[in-house]
Design an enzyme around this catalytic site. Sequence first.
Site, PDB file in Angstrom:
ATOM      1  N   GLY A  82       0.748  -1.092  -0.006  1.00  0.00           N
ATOM      2  CA  GLY A  82      -0.067   0.075   0.052  1.00  0.00           C
ATOM      3  C   GLY A  82       0.973   1.383  -0.014  1.00  0.00           C
ATOM      4  O   GLY A  82       1.999   1.183   0.018  1.00  0.00           O
ATOM      5  N   ARG A  85       3.613   6.156   2.063  1.00  0.00           N
ATOM      6  CA  ARG A  85       4.204   7.584   2.111  1.00  0.00           C
ATOM      7  C   ARG A  85       3.537   8.424   0.882  1.00  0.00           C
ATOM      8  O   ARG A  85       4.235   9.484   0.776  1.00  0.00           O
ATOM      9  CB  ARG A  85       5.750   7.488   2.024  1.00  0.00           C
ATOM     10  CG  ARG A  85       6.267   6.615   0.775  1.00  0.00           C
ATOM     11  CD  ARG A  85       7.747   7.030   0.717  1.00  0.00           C
ATOM     12  NE  ARG A  85       8.431   6.333  -0.335  1.00  0.00           N
ATOM     13  CZ  ARG A  85       9.466   6.359  -0.708  1.00  0.00           C
ATOM     14  NH1 ARG A  85      10.513   7.206   0.051  1.00  0.00           N
ATOM     15  NH2 ARG A  85      10.350   5.570  -1.666  1.00  0.00           N
ATOM     16  N   LYS A 105       4.065  12.316  -2.964  1.00  0.00           N
ATOM     17  CA  LYS A 105       4.982  11.240  -2.520  1.00  0.00           C
ATOM     18  C   LYS A 105       5.716  11.819  -1.519  1.00  0.00           C
ATOM     19  O   LYS A 105       6.337  12.905  -1.826  1.00  0.00           O
ATOM     20  CB  LYS A 105       5.718  10.407  -3.728  1.00  0.00           C
ATOM     21  CG  LYS A 105       6.498   9.349  -3.331  1.00  0.00           C
ATOM     22  CD  LYS A 105       7.026   8.661  -4.755  1.00  0.00           C
ATOM     23  CE  LYS A 105       7.715   7.381  -4.310  1.00  0.00           C
ATOM     24  NZ  LYS A 105       8.144   6.822  -5.761  1.00  0.00           N
ATOM     25  N   ASP A 117       8.946   5.791   7.724  1.00  0.00           N
ATOM     26  CA  ASP A 117       8.647   7.361   8.083  1.00  0.00           C
ATOM     27  C   ASP A 117       7.672   8.024   7.470  1.00  0.00           C
ATOM     28  O   ASP A 117       7.202   9.262   7.833  1.00  0.00           O
ATOM     29  CB  ASP A 117       9.894   7.893   8.538  1.00  0.00           C
ATOM     30  CG  ASP A 117      10.698   8.052   7.126  1.00  0.00           C
ATOM     31  OD1 ASP A 117      10.194   7.596   6.125  1.00  0.00           O
ATOM     32  OD2 ASP A 117      11.741   8.378   7.314  1.00  0.00           O
ATOM     33  N   GLY A 118       7.389   7.239   6.331  1.00  0.00           N
ATOM     34  CA  GLY A 118       6.512   8.194   5.351  1.00  0.00           C
ATOM     35  C   GLY A 118       7.003   9.267   4.611  1.00  0.00           C
ATOM     36  O   GLY A 118       6.225   9.921   3.758  1.00  0.00           O
ATOM     37  N   ARG A 168       3.418  13.631  -8.439  1.00  0.00           N
ATOM     38  CA  ARG A 168       3.284  12.741  -9.513  1.00  0.00           C
ATOM     39  C   ARG A 168       2.110  12.732 -10.057  1.00  0.00           C
ATOM     40  O   ARG A 168       0.805  12.844  -9.358  1.00  0.00           O
ATOM     41  CB  ARG A 168       3.706  11.301  -8.968  1.00  0.00           C
ATOM     42  CG  ARG A 168       3.656  10.392 -10.033  1.00  0.00           C
ATOM     43  CD  ARG A 168       4.369   9.031  -9.771  1.00  0.00           C
ATOM     44  NE  ARG A 168       3.623   8.366  -8.711  1.00  0.00           N
ATOM     45  CZ  ARG A 168       3.909   7.127  -8.032  1.00  0.00           C
ATOM     46  NH1 ARG A 168       5.580   6.788  -8.254  1.00  0.00           N
ATOM     47  NH2 ARG A 168       3.290   6.643  -7.260  1.00  0.00           N
ATOM     48  N   ARG A 175      -2.442  -0.677 -10.004  1.00  0.00           N
ATOM     49  CA  ARG A 175      -1.207  -1.605 -10.046  1.00  0.00           C
ATOM     50  C   ARG A 175      -1.848  -2.845 -10.197  1.00  0.00           C
ATOM     51  O   ARG A 175      -2.979  -3.204  -9.614  1.00  0.00           O
ATOM     52  CB  ARG A 175      -0.320  -1.409  -8.738  1.00  0.00           C
ATOM     53  CG  ARG A 175      -0.086  -0.219  -8.370  1.00  0.00           C
ATOM     54  CD  ARG A 175       0.560   0.202  -6.999  1.00  0.00           C
ATOM     55  NE  ARG A 175       0.575   1.621  -6.737  1.00  0.00           N
ATOM     56  CZ  ARG A 175       1.888   2.246  -6.744  1.00  0.00           C
ATOM     57  NH1 ARG A 175       3.010   1.305  -7.017  1.00  0.00           N
ATOM     58  NH2 ARG A 175       1.939   3.409  -6.470  1.00  0.00           N
ATOM     59  N   ASP A 244       3.620  -4.729  -7.256  1.00  0.00           N
ATOM     60  CA  ASP A 244       2.890  -3.663  -6.671  1.00  0.00           C
ATOM     61  C   ASP A 244       3.630  -2.597  -7.555  1.00  0.00           C
ATOM     62  O   ASP A 244       3.083  -1.455  -7.308  1.00  0.00           O
ATOM     63  CB  ASP A 244       3.273  -3.507  -5.121  1.00  0.00           C
ATOM     64  CG  ASP A 244       4.877  -3.773  -4.960  1.00  0.00           C
ATOM     65  OD1 ASP A 244       5.502  -4.582  -5.021  1.00  0.00           O
ATOM     66  OD2 ASP A 244       5.348  -2.675  -4.393  1.00  0.00           O
ATOM     67  N   ASN A 245       4.737  -2.712  -8.282  1.00  0.00           N
ATOM     68  CA  ASN A 245       5.072  -1.531  -9.014  1.00  0.00           C
ATOM     69  C   ASN A 245       4.856  -1.577 -10.480  1.00  0.00           C
ATOM     70  O   ASN A 245       5.350  -0.852 -11.480  1.00  0.00           O
ATOM     71  CB  ASN A 245       6.841  -1.105  -8.972  1.00  0.00           C
ATOM     72  CG  ASN A 245       7.127  -1.002  -7.582  1.00  0.00           C
ATOM     73  OD1 ASN A 245       6.345  -0.429  -6.739  1.00  0.00           O
ATOM     74  ND2 ASN A 245       8.510  -1.091  -7.320  1.00  0.00           N
TER      75      ASN A 245
HETATM   76  P1  AMP Z   1       8.883   0.734  -3.074  1.00  0.00           P
HETATM   77  O1  AMP Z   1      10.021   0.140  -3.327  1.00  0.00           O
HETATM   78  O2  AMP Z   1       9.232   2.567  -3.262  1.00  0.00           O
HETATM   79  O3  AMP Z   1       8.015   0.817  -4.589  1.00  0.00           O
HETATM   80  O4  AMP Z   1       8.156   0.773  -2.031  1.00  0.00           O
HETATM   81  C1  AMP Z   1       7.531  -0.446  -1.535  1.00  0.00           C
HETATM   82  C2  AMP Z   1       6.603  -0.273  -0.473  1.00  0.00           C
HETATM   83  O5  AMP Z   1       7.147   0.393   0.502  1.00  0.00           O
HETATM   84  C3  AMP Z   1       5.218   0.648  -0.982  1.00  0.00           C
HETATM   85  O6  AMP Z   1       4.378   0.139  -0.202  1.00  0.00           O
HETATM   86  C4  AMP Z   1       5.786   1.970  -0.196  1.00  0.00           C
HETATM   87  O7  AMP Z   1       4.843   2.968   0.095  1.00  0.00           O
HETATM   88  C5  AMP Z   1       6.698   1.393   1.052  1.00  0.00           C
HETATM   89  N1  AMP Z   1       7.674   2.444   1.476  1.00  0.00           N
HETATM   90  C6  AMP Z   1       8.845   2.777   0.893  1.00  0.00           C
HETATM   91  N2  AMP Z   1       9.424   3.646   1.623  1.00  0.00           N
HETATM   92  C7  AMP Z   1       8.619   4.108   2.627  1.00  0.00           C
HETATM   93  C8  AMP Z   1       8.917   4.934   3.573  1.00  0.00           C
HETATM   94  N3  AMP Z   1       9.950   5.888   3.952  1.00  0.00           N
HETATM   95  N4  AMP Z   1       7.878   4.989   4.686  1.00  0.00           N
HETATM   96  C9  AMP Z   1       6.775   4.173   4.443  1.00  0.00           C
HETATM   97  N5  AMP Z   1       6.644   3.507   3.532  1.00  0.00           N
HETATM   98  C10 AMP Z   1       7.369   3.458   2.749  1.00  0.00           C
HETATM   99 MG    MG Z   2       6.249   1.012  -5.127  1.00  0.00          MG
END
Ligand code: AMP
Ligand code: MG
Length: 478
Positions: A82, A85, A105, A117-118, A168, A175, A244-245
């Site tokens: 999900g 952030r 984002k 940390d979001g 964005r 997805r 998920d990407n």
């Molecule tokens: P990503 O690899 O950026 O596609 O992220 C994979 C998952 O991790 C997604 O659900 C993102 O929302 C979550 N995520 C990545 N970085 C953070 C962060 N700093 N804080 C919270 N969720 C994160």
């Molecule tokens: Mg992602």
Amino acid sequence: MKFQQQWGHKLPELCSEVAPTPLRGGRLLYLNRALADELALPDTETLQKSAVWWGGELLAGMRPVAQVYSGHQFGVWAGQLGDGRGLLLGEQQLPTGDSVEWHLKGAGKTPYSRMGDGRAVLRSTLREFLASEAMHGLGIATTRALSIATGEELVQREVAEPGAMLIRVAQSHLRFGHFEHLFHRQQVEALKKLADYSIETFWPELACESDRYFLWFADIVRRTGTMIGQWQSVGFAHGVMNTDNMSLLGLTLDYGPYAFMDDYQPGLIGNHSDYQGRYAFENQPTVGLWNLNRLAHALSGLLSADKLKLALKEYEPALMAAWGERMRGKLGLYAADTQDNDLLIELFTLMAREKADYTRTFRLLSYAADSDKGGLLRDEFIDRPAFESWFTRYQQRLVKETIDPQTRQARMLAINPALVLRNYLAQEAINAAEQGDTTVLASLHAALQNPFAQHLDDSALAKPPPEWGKQLVISCSS
Ligand code: AMP
Ligand code: MG
């Protein structure tokens, strides 16, 4: 600017309402003016007065939600993920009647943040901004980037880094993982509702077809194949092709530890945490199909196994057509000939052996195609006899073309970019922006909007990368 929030309204089971957590001392660092114009946004001075860029304000009609989805990461079921952030702020209604989603984002914690940390750091925000605009400039379907905001907050990664937010923009953030999420939870009705929402909103021409789920899935398969075929043609390694990407609409989505290759290396791994090379450049076509199989599985309540298999068969032809068309264009070959594939493979073999720069080789070929001995391209190769032998055969092949040389050169220059977003170029823009200087970012962004422009051939941006630039390690922390 008119916004609404259809997703939250129609699919409440797939999101949570969350307000952004503003960045302390937030300010708009950079605005994509060209995109702002496409979106019919007001002038920059007016936009600068808004705090929407760092989560400090919502525009009329926005109702931010965090979307929930699940997915397979590195080949393994990862369960619920999900927007940890990011927030879907709303859909902007364009004067044309179309609508685009705005996604913020780095907007703070959500119910899906898990241990995170979001937040997002300036480095990764800028990398996503530049890469998505580079991809758009190359004519490849992608999410877009409207703005970068930064502030006084530091965000802890390997070291403390400046925090940032990105807006964005995309037609949709749907997805594969959204469908996997509902399938895994056996929410059969909600899954059908999501499929119907997708079709009505993004494939309205299929809404009344009795075979609509099949036609829809087959188109998702084709779009994915086309996108990956195009990535391969420009030397782009996404780095984290988790389900998920993967965008349902076939948009390049979630730029992390990606790389546009410098030296031609089929085994290039962009992400330094990808120890096994699952997402290496040359594996992307296979991974794309693997990911589509996961989506097919999630759709097994809507379509029979036979229909799903039939749709999946569209993948390879779509990928090969997109790749083939671009590669033929890159070589300036327009009339079909059975030997063309061999000619390309021989060039690739030579390039891999000599570690020839992928982008420069094809750009120089555009100028050299009709030259005597290969012009400047010849100088790129140490094994001159091997290059000359290939080049002689290439020119013999060109004789079979009916197109005149000037037209061929113009067409080749319009498909072989002078510039791609090399990791070191992004890094130089990051280093300057972290010091408050956005001029490097601005000039790189401007160039990436038309990477085929001939004036770039004389600029430093088109030069081979320095040695330090080839060895950059891209961490997946973002
Ligand atoms: P990503 O690899 O950026 O596609 O992220 C994979 C998952 O991790 C997604 O659900 C993102 O929302 C979550 N995520 C990545 N970085 C953070 C962060 N700093 N804080 C919270 N969720 C994160
Ligand atoms: Mg992602």
